[in-house]
Design an enzyme around this catalytic site. Structure first.
Site, PDB file in Angstrom:
ATOM      1  N   CYS A   1      28.827  32.889  48.260  1.00 44.62           N
ATOM      2  CA  CYS A   1      29.527  32.768  49.540  1.00 44.62           C
ATOM      3  C   CYS A   1      29.276  33.933  50.487  1.00 44.62           C
ATOM      4  O   CYS A   1      29.729  33.933  51.623  1.00 44.62           O
ATOM      5  CB  CYS A   1      31.036  32.589  49.312  1.00 44.62           C
ATOM      6  SG  CYS A   1      31.861  34.118  48.805  1.00 44.62           S
TER       7      CYS A   1
ATOM      8  N   CYS B   1      33.885  36.406  41.833  1.00 44.64           N
ATOM      9  CA  CYS B   1      34.080  36.693  43.251  1.00 44.64           C
ATOM     10  C   CYS B   1      35.465  36.188  43.638  1.00 44.64           C
ATOM     11  O   CYS B   1      35.787  35.028  43.393  1.00 44.64           O
ATOM     12  CB  CYS B   1      33.006  35.993  44.088  1.00 44.64           C
ATOM     13  SG  CYS B   1      33.407  35.908  45.842  1.00 44.64           S
TER      14      CYS B   1
ATOM     15  N   ASP C   1      43.971  47.038  38.717  1.00 46.82           N
ATOM     16  CA  ASP C   1      42.822  47.181  37.828  1.00 46.82           C
ATOM     17  C   ASP C   1      42.807  48.615  37.315  1.00 46.82           C
ATOM     18  O   ASP C   1      42.667  49.559  38.087  1.00 46.82           O
ATOM     19  CB  ASP C   1      41.531  46.879  38.597  1.00 46.82           C
ATOM     20  CG  ASP C   1      40.302  47.020  37.709  1.00 46.82           C
ATOM     21  OD1 ASP C   1      40.279  46.396  36.628  1.00 46.82           O
ATOM     22  OD2 ASP C   1      39.382  47.760  38.078  1.00 46.82           O
TER      23      ASP C   1
ATOM     24  N   CYS D   1      35.211  32.970  46.344  1.00 52.15           N
ATOM     25  CA  CYS D   1      34.779  31.607  46.019  1.00 52.15           C
ATOM     26  C   CYS D   1      34.892  31.311  44.516  1.00 52.15           C
ATOM     27  O   CYS D   1      34.623  30.203  44.078  1.00 52.15           O
ATOM     28  CB  CYS D   1      33.353  31.361  46.490  1.00 52.15           C
ATOM     29  SG  CYS D   1      32.125  32.280  45.532  1.00 52.15           S
TER      30      CYS D   1
ATOM     31  N   GLU E   1      45.955  43.766  33.538  1.00 49.99           N
ATOM     32  CA  GLU E   1      45.172  43.293  32.395  1.00 49.99           C
ATOM     33  C   GLU E   1      45.911  43.542  31.087  1.00 49.99           C
ATOM     34  O   GLU E   1      46.592  44.557  30.956  1.00 49.99           O
ATOM     35  CB  GLU E   1      43.863  44.068  32.309  1.00 49.99           C
ATOM     36  CG  GLU E   1      42.774  43.577  33.202  1.00 49.99           C
ATOM     37  CD  GLU E   1      41.625  44.563  33.187  1.00 49.99           C
ATOM     38  OE1 GLU E   1      40.561  44.213  32.676  1.00 49.99           O
ATOM     39  OE2 GLU E   1      41.805  45.690  33.682  1.00 49.99           O
TER      40      GLU E   1
ATOM     41  N   ASP F   1      36.241  47.362  42.096  1.00 53.22           N
ATOM     42  CA  ASP F   1      37.591  47.482  41.534  1.00 53.22           C
ATOM     43  C   ASP F   1      38.629  46.679  42.319  1.00 53.22           C
ATOM     44  O   ASP F   1      39.553  46.114  41.736  1.00 53.22           O
ATOM     45  CB  ASP F   1      38.012  48.958  41.462  1.00 53.22           C
ATOM     46  CG  ASP F   1      37.099  49.750  40.534  1.00 53.22           C
ATOM     47  OD1 ASP F   1      36.472  49.116  39.663  1.00 53.22           O
ATOM     48  OD2 ASP F   1      37.011  50.981  40.681  1.00 53.22           O
TER      49      ASP F   1
HETATM   50 ZN    ZN Z   1      31.829  34.361  46.501  1.00 53.71          ZN
END
Ligand code: ZN
Length: 411
Positions: free
Chosen positions: A352, A329, A192, A332, A276, A359
């Protein structure tokens, strides 16, 4: 072992006569470029036709019969000008199609006498270029001394001579060399690119911006200010120009060194590197980007990663359009819109409960998205490096080839 092309940069020490002739060749190369650009534009406007490289080359032969001084300079430099023009057109059209002309490579422009890049390229034929110790032989110029900082090895391909804004003469000597590939590794990594720190990896490592960035950037701003306040034609203005160019040189050298070390280490350590797509990253981040240096250095960094990946059978996979790498996230995959706030450096996932460092979470997402794209394109990522063959859909970026930001790759 694999065969690659590598550019060795040396500072030339020309005699006065050689300096005059170098400037003449640069001038003629620019003249040819501009003359044929004008011709192509004119022909397109009046008849809707275009001239390809071969047609231009034929015209150049005729032109040389008319214009005496074109005969006095290196003929390869003139031919390469036409090739550059052709590439500039091709890049423009390729880019235009790809992104529907919204942004990107512009239409070829006329080269200015005092533009930032003054250079010409010459090719090797029948021993017209040679390097012996700290001397370089070039067509029409003969032997020129240079400052030697590293051994020049391999088979000569071509040489680009550049005059810097400070009036130094640099030769970029392109050679074909054999390199030993790094041993294969199994680690895959996501990166990142940041504003606060230079980058964060999916392993949780943070690479800080080099300390000198800020100091030198301040110096750069000061130098700019001084130049803009100085009176045109005054000796202070000349001094200010030199000062600015010197600061720019220092920044470039230090930055290149930092980027080379970092990209080499990451390539050594990882098999697949996910990153990216910069066009997207910049669009999102640029609004708050204070240091324009970061911008240029990212592009350079990704370019380095890409050609080094080709050298050593690694893969650089770009993660594209508006993938919400920060807000997702990694555990999850649910999206937390609160993370849009750039100040939120760490957060617990409402779905979750996973604790995410901004980062690191982003780089983990970039990694999994990159692997997903690769898997979809070529099957299981394991298979990609297990066979030791590069099957990445990524190609050498056109800007490396075009701008002569060598090293180039020969597969
Ligand atoms: Zn999560």
């Amino acid at each position: 072992m694999s065969s690659i092309q590598k550019a060795f940069k040396v500072t030339l020490i020309p005699t006065h006569n050689q300096e005059v002739l170098i400037n003449k060749i640069i001038g003629c190369a620019r003249y040819v470029y501009n003359r044929f650009l004008a011709l192509k534009k004119e022909l397109y406007a009046s008849e809707g036709k275009t001239l390809n490289y071969n047609a231009c080359s034929q015209q150049l032969t005729i032109l040389k019969k008319e214009i005496e001084w074109l005969k006095e300079v290196d003929k390869f430099a003139l031919q390469n000008s036409l090739k550059n023009l052709e590439t500039a057109y091709k890049n423009f059209f390729a880019d235009f199609k790809k992104i529907k002309g919204k942004k990107g490579v512009g239409f070829p422009k006329f080269k200015k006498k005092h533009g930032c890049k003054q250079s010409y390229k010459t090719n090797l034929t029948n021993g017209n270029i040679q390097v012996i110790e700290n001397r370089l032989k070039l067509p029409k110029l003969g032997w020129i001394k240079f400052h030697q900082s590293q051994d020049i090895t391999g088979k000569l391909v071509n040489v680009t001579v550049t005059r810097t804004p400070r009036g130094k003469y640099i030769a970029s000597i392109l050679c074909e060399i054999e390199i030993e590939k790094y041993p294969q590794v199994t680690q895959n990594i996501g990166l990142d690119l940041g504003l606060k720190s230079y980058l964060t990896t999916s392993n949780g490592e943070t690479v800080e911006n080099p300390k000198y960035y800020r100091t030198l950037h301040r110096k750069l701003q000061k130098a700019h200010k001084k130049l803009s306040r100085s009176v045109k034609g005054s000796s202070n203005r000349v001094k200010a120009k030199i000062k600015l160019a010197r600061t720019n040189d220092r920044i470039t050298n230090l930055r290149d060194d930092f980027l080379h070390k970092l990209s080499t280490r990451l390539i050594k350590e990882s098999s697949i590197i996910c990153i990216e797509d910069l066009r997207v990253a910049n669009m999102v981040k640029n609004r708050k980007l204070a240091l324009s240096i970061s911008d240029a250095s990212w592009t350079k960094f990704v370019t380095m990663l890409e050609y080094k990946a080709f050298w050593h059978d690694r893969i650089v996979q770009k993660v594209g359009t508006f993938y919400p790498s920060s807000q997702t996230c990694n555990s999850c995959k649910s999206i937390n819109p609160l993370v849009k706030d750039l100040k939120l450096r760490e957060w617990s996932c409402p779905s979750c409960g996973n604790y995410n460092l901004r980062d690191v979470n982003a780089s983990l997402n970039i990694l999994s998205e990159g692997l997903r794209i690769l898997t979809a394109a070529v099957g299981a990522p394991d298979a990609i490096y297990a066979c030791g063959e590069l099957v990445s859909p990524g190609a050498i970026p056109a800007e490396i080839v075009e701008a002569g930001i060598t090293p180039l790759l020969v597969v």
